[in-house]
Design an enzyme around this catalytic site. Structure first.
Site, PDB file in Angstrom:
ATOM      1  N   HIS A   6      99.551  59.313  53.162  1.00 29.20           N
ATOM      2  CA  HIS A   6      98.194  59.398  52.623  1.00 29.20           C
ATOM      3  C   HIS A   6      97.763  58.155  51.843  1.00 29.20           C
ATOM      4  O   HIS A   6      96.762  58.177  51.142  1.00 29.20           O
ATOM      5  CB  HIS A   6      98.049  60.636  51.739  1.00 29.20           C
ATOM      6  CG  HIS A   6      98.279  61.925  52.473  1.00 29.20           C
ATOM      7  ND1 HIS A   6      98.256  63.159  51.848  1.00 29.20           N
ATOM      8  CD2 HIS A   6      98.535  62.176  53.779  1.00 29.20           C
ATOM      9  CE1 HIS A   6      98.493  64.099  52.753  1.00 29.20           C
ATOM     10  NE2 HIS A   6      98.673  63.533  53.923  1.00 29.20           N
TER      11      HIS A   6
ATOM     12  N   ASP B  40     102.993  62.489  52.675  1.00 26.77           N
ATOM     13  CA  ASP B  40     102.014  62.555  51.577  1.00 26.77           C
ATOM     14  C   ASP B  40     101.756  61.151  51.048  1.00 26.77           C
ATOM     15  O   ASP B  40     101.925  60.182  51.790  1.00 26.77           O
ATOM     16  CB  ASP B  40     102.527  63.524  50.495  1.00 26.77           C
ATOM     17  CG  ASP B  40     101.374  64.210  49.758  1.00 26.77           C
ATOM     18  OD1 ASP B  40     100.486  63.500  49.268  1.00 26.77           O
ATOM     19  OD2 ASP B  40     101.364  65.450  49.682  1.00 26.77           O
TER      20      ASP B  40
END
Ligand SMILES: *[C@@H]1O[C@H](CO)[C@@H](O)[C@H](O)[C@H]1NC(C)=O
Ligand SMILES: *[C@@H]1O[C@H](CO)[C@@H](O)[C@H](O)[C@H]1NC(C)=O
Ligand SMILES: CC(=O)N[C@H]1COC(CO)[C@@H](O)[C@H]1O
Length: 387
Positions: A235, A212
């Site tokens: 991310h 993430d």
């Protein structure tokens, strides 16, 4: 089960004080025995001491269930982790209202030692996918630092957290230096470091690869410096406000000398459509390298993960984004659109400056897209903006 094991074992602390130095408190950790209550006892002793103390967890691998180390303490306190702490692999034994290790309300806290926090998250991620289940996301974060002041977290490894690896809420003047954070790119909600409602935070010289966000910046963050951080997979560095009512502004974020390798995003600012009012300002990115990054530069004010807000898309975000600069950003985009500015039609982006950008896709100049923004550019800009 852990408590039964614990009761069977005597608890031992050694206290060694040297004049003028920090008193050392060694935690009597034993393999295969939960170290949580011994650590807590050592903390109580150190926190009550009127001079500086250092709590040491020795080399070796130890189980640790959930622990809350709370201040205020009477003097500066250091936690030195020389060994590896493992969370229970089975998350059913965890109290989901608590994090794994929480340190809170301490002035002058230091965490060091080169030790490893192993979240044992592998078994968790597969049943914590919000795309597939409704009861997702309710697991403890790995390391939670709440309302710390004048504190330093240095030389620590965090592996395979069940949820966010490091969660920082509230406080002032906190430095994170030489952190290594690692989880597979396929893991869910394993953000590296999340900060919110905190002032004067520096994150530097660290390597963060997860499934993430590398670093996620939430509401009320003021004066955050990110320097010398390598991100990937994951991310990217995300600033994210406006999801809930009453969120505080994000003001003053400086990201410099960072590198992104194989991430979905690089420098990302996201807000939800049909959002609550909010503000993101004074965000400056400088000297950033991109290697195979899908969205190197991204402002997305229509962010809507898992397509849970299609109707909201008709109503624009109410979060105002202003004074954002991008300087010396170069490297390879993993998609043909390297610069994407989708600002809100209700509150367009203002004061966005772009200079010396060179982002390519398959060796050729990439593309840019813009809406509700008039960026000012200087120096060489590849791709050209808003054409
Ligand atoms: C910030 O915290 C550090 C400890 O990490 C301390 O040495 C420094 O003096 C503090 N800075 C300010 C401005 O208080
Ligand atoms: C942009 O980067 C590419 C690939 O690294 C390089 O070949 C090219 O000369 C650079 N262009 C400018 C204007 O710096
Ligand atoms: C908290 C965490 O996510 N990771 C470890 C690091 O995190 C937790 C809390 O779940 C522990 O259970 C550990 O598992």
């Amino acid at each position: 089960m852990w408590s039964k094991l614990l009761c069977a074992l005597p608890f031992v602390l050694f206290l060694v004080a040297y004049p003028g130095e920090s008193a050392e408190i060694n935690v009597a950790a034993k393999p295969n025995v939960d170290v949580a209550s011994e650590l807590l006892n050592a903390w109580k002793e150190g926190c009550a001491a009127t001079t500086a103390s250092t709590i040491v967890i020795p080399k070796g691998t130890y189980l640790m269930t959930q622990v809350v180390l709370a201040g205020p303490c009477k003097a500066p306190i250091e936690l030195q982790i020389l060994g590896t702490l493992e969370a229970p692999a089975d998350d059913k034994t965890l109290d989901t209202s608590k994090e794994w290790l929480t340190v809170q309300y301490v002035d002058g806290f230091t965490l060091t030692g080169g030790g490893i926090f192993d979240g044992q998250g592998t078994a968790t991620w597969e049943h914590n996918d919000c795309k597939k289940t409704k009861s997702c996301n309710l697991l403890p974060n790995n390391l939670s630092f709440n309302f710390l002041t004048n504190s330093l977290i240095r030389n620590i490894v965090s592996l395979d957290s069940k949820l966010f690896h490091v969660h920082v809420l509230g406080g002032k003047n906190i430095t994170f230096d030489h952190l290594a954070i690692k989880a597979p790119g396929t893991s869910h909600y394993t953000d590296g470091i999340h900060v919110a409602k905190v002032t004067d935070v520096t994150i530097m010289n660290s390597v963060i690869g997860t499934g993430d966000d590398c670093i996620s910046v939430g509401d009320g963050t003021q004066n955050l410096v990110v320097k010398g951080v390598v991100c990937g997979p994951g991310h990217g560095i995300s600033i994210n406000v406006g999801k809930s009512p009453g969120e505080e502004p994000v003001k003053g974020v400086h990201v410099q000398d960072c590198k992104f390798i194989g991430t979905d995003n690089g420098l990302r600012i996201i807000t939800w459509p049909n959002s609550h009012p909010g503000e993101i300002s004074d965000v400056h990115y400088e000297h950033i390298e991109m290697e195979d990054v899908d969205n190197p530069i991204l402002i997305d004010q229509e962010y809507c993960p898992h397509r849970k807000c299609p109707k909201d898309k008709e109503k624009p975000s109410q979060v105002k984004i202003s004074k954002v600069s991008y300087k010396k950003i170069s490297g390879a985009s993993g998609t043909d659109v390297a610069v994407s500015f989708t600002c809100s039609s209700a509150v367009p982006c203002e004061g966005v400056e772009v200079s010396d950008i060179n982002l390519t896709f398959n060796g050729a100049p990439a593309k840019s897209i813009c809406s509700n923004i008039k960026p000012v550019s200087s120096g060489k800009i590849v791709p050209p903006l808003c054409t």
